[in-house]
Design a protein around this motif. Sequence first.
Motif, PDB file in Angstrom:
ATOM      1  N   ASP A 261      90.753 109.969  26.728  1.00 50.22           N
ATOM      2  CA  ASP A 261      92.041 110.636  26.885  1.00 50.22           C
ATOM      3  C   ASP A 261      91.981 111.835  27.832  1.00 50.22           C
ATOM      4  OD1 ASP A 261      90.499 112.232  25.251  1.00 50.22           O
ATOM      5  OD2 ASP A 261      91.971 112.368  23.622  1.00 50.22           O
ATOM      6  N   ALA A 262      91.135 111.740  28.857  1.00 44.99           N
ATOM      7  CA  ALA A 262      91.036 112.769  29.885  1.00 44.99           C
ATOM      8  C   ALA A 262      90.833 112.067  31.218  1.00 44.99           C
ATOM      9  CB  ALA A 262      89.892 113.737  29.588  1.00 44.99           C
ATOM     10  N   SER A 263      90.646 112.833  32.266  1.00 39.34           N
ATOM     11  CA  SER A 263      90.561 112.262  33.611  1.00 39.34           C
ATOM     12  C   SER A 263      89.560 113.040  34.442  1.00 39.34           C
ATOM     13  CB  SER A 263      91.945 112.322  34.274  1.00 39.34           C
ATOM     14  OG  SER A 263      91.861 112.190  35.674  1.00 39.34           O
ATOM     15  N   VAL A 264      88.767 112.325  35.236  1.00 48.37           N
ATOM     16  CA  VAL A 264      87.849 113.000  36.149  1.00 48.37           C
ATOM     17  C   VAL A 264      88.644 113.786  37.180  1.00 48.37           C
ATOM     18  CG1 VAL A 264      85.996 112.709  37.831  1.00 48.37           C
ATOM     19  CG2 VAL A 264      86.067 111.256  35.807  1.00 48.37           C
ATOM     20  N   GLU A 265      89.630 113.154  37.788  1.00 46.57           N
ATOM     21  CA  GLU A 265      90.392 113.827  38.835  1.00 46.57           C
ATOM     22  C   GLU A 265      91.166 115.015  38.288  1.00 46.57           C
ATOM     23  OE1 GLU A 265      93.163 112.992  42.694  1.00 46.57           O
ATOM     24  OE2 GLU A 265      92.897 111.374  41.281  1.00 46.57           O
ATOM     25  N   MET A 291      80.477 101.979  30.647  1.00 48.45           N
ATOM     26  CA  MET A 291      81.074 102.823  31.662  1.00 48.45           C
ATOM     27  C   MET A 291      82.173 103.616  30.968  1.00 48.45           C
ATOM     28  SD  MET A 291      83.245 101.807  35.095  1.00 48.45           S
ATOM     29  CE  MET A 291      81.822 101.142  35.974  1.00 48.45           C
ATOM     30  N   VAL A 292      82.233 104.917  31.229  1.00 49.80           N
ATOM     31  CA  VAL A 292      83.282 105.751  30.647  1.00 49.80           C
ATOM     32  C   VAL A 292      84.233 106.160  31.761  1.00 49.80           C
ATOM     33  CG1 VAL A 292      83.838 107.832  29.342  1.00 49.80           C
ATOM     34  CG2 VAL A 292      81.710 106.593  28.870  1.00 49.80           C
ATOM     35  N   GLY A 300      88.975 104.882  40.859  1.00 49.40           N
ATOM     36  CA  GLY A 300      87.640 105.466  40.759  1.00 49.40           C
ATOM     37  C   GLY A 300      87.534 106.603  39.761  1.00 49.40           C
ATOM     38  N   ASP A 301      88.456 106.680  38.822  1.00 54.24           N
ATOM     39  CA  ASP A 301      88.430 107.732  37.805  1.00 54.24           C
ATOM     40  C   ASP A 301      87.375 107.364  36.756  1.00 54.24           C
ATOM     41  OD1 ASP A 301      88.910 109.703  35.976  1.00 54.24           O
ATOM     42  OD2 ASP A 301      91.052 109.296  35.731  1.00 54.24           O
ATOM     43  N   VAL A 302      86.118 107.610  37.102  1.00 58.59           N
ATOM     44  CA  VAL A 302      84.982 107.190  36.265  1.00 58.59           C
ATOM     45  C   VAL A 302      84.057 108.374  36.031  1.00 58.59           C
ATOM     46  CG1 VAL A 302      82.958 105.680  36.119  1.00 58.59           C
ATOM     47  CG2 VAL A 302      85.099 104.820  37.123  1.00 58.59           C
TER      48      VAL A 302
END
Length: 367
Positions: A261-265, A291-292, A300-302
């Motif tokens: 429930d969050a985002s890399v970007e 993979m999270v 590509g939000d990994v």
Amino acid sequence: MKIATPYYLIDEKKLLRNLQIIEQVRQLSGAKSVLALKCFSTWSVFDLMREYMDGTTSSSLYEARLGFEKFGKETHAYCVGYSQEDILAVAEFADKIIFNSVSQLEKYYDIAKSAKLGLRVNPGISHSHFDLADPARKHSRLGVVDKDILAKQIPRLSGLMFHYNCENDDFEMFSQQLDAIGDSYGDMLRELQWVSLGGGLYFTKEGYPVEKFSKKLADFASEFNVQVYLEPGESAITGCAELVTSVVDVVHNEMDIAIVDASVEGHMLDLLIYRLSAKIEAGEMGNHKYMVAGRSCLAGDVFGTFDFKDKLEIGSEIRFADAAGYTMVKKNWFNGLQMPSIAVCRLDGTVEVVRKFTYSDFLNNLS
């Protein structure tokens, strides 16, 4: 205390460990440390940091004002490019105003001269693992390169800033580069009151030779009769915060993919910029590979691929380490995703939620 995810959790006990090393360097070397707000500006822990640091340094008017109002002590104002409105404002409260170029110094000298003035120098040497963050990269706009032009400005200045490191944990390299700066700029330094060696020095890393580092700083200060400043950012807060998330779905495409429930970007942007994987604590590792990924629309939000101790299910908690430096300051509202709350685990072990974000914050961030 159960806190709804996602949230950033700052641990003051872990923060204190870094601050005590900063204090040790202060005591052994005489060097002062000002917090680099561009790296970390979560002012809910400034009361603790203030006890071990000498003030703040900034990269903009707003950061400088935040440091002045929320941290106190010394307020250093630096910006790559000031406007006249910026200078008029920072001149009201800044102890030191540092210009990036001679042209900016000349343009705003009369407005700023009530403060102690400095110039950023580009010494042509640096330590960085990334070209993106290399202050001495080809065609760099950061700092004065021409020594003859710089020398003519010395009568107007009280100090110089050399910010040429990024995550430098190599003491021998630091020592050699400091010698080079002394050789090249020593005559100018002897006419000044202070010198900032900038940030990017990872002297709070486990095993770093703090006593040798401190002696090097003390010897440099003595040789040129200047007050040395350090501008720790990462060194002050590394290892002290986590981004705590929950799994909202698990999908399969040749491998298991856990969506949190969050985002890399949105919430750990530096990982995306530098193409790095997030970190999780070693104690969480096992034989279940996932993979999270974040829940934004960016393909590509990994966060990375990890081997977890337990099988992940919806509701499983995943904690990403090192979520303070260049992370909380870069959080954004991409996709309108829920912004992580900010919580602090105080020295006495109590956990305090210091900030929650709502739809109105998202709304007011726009027009």
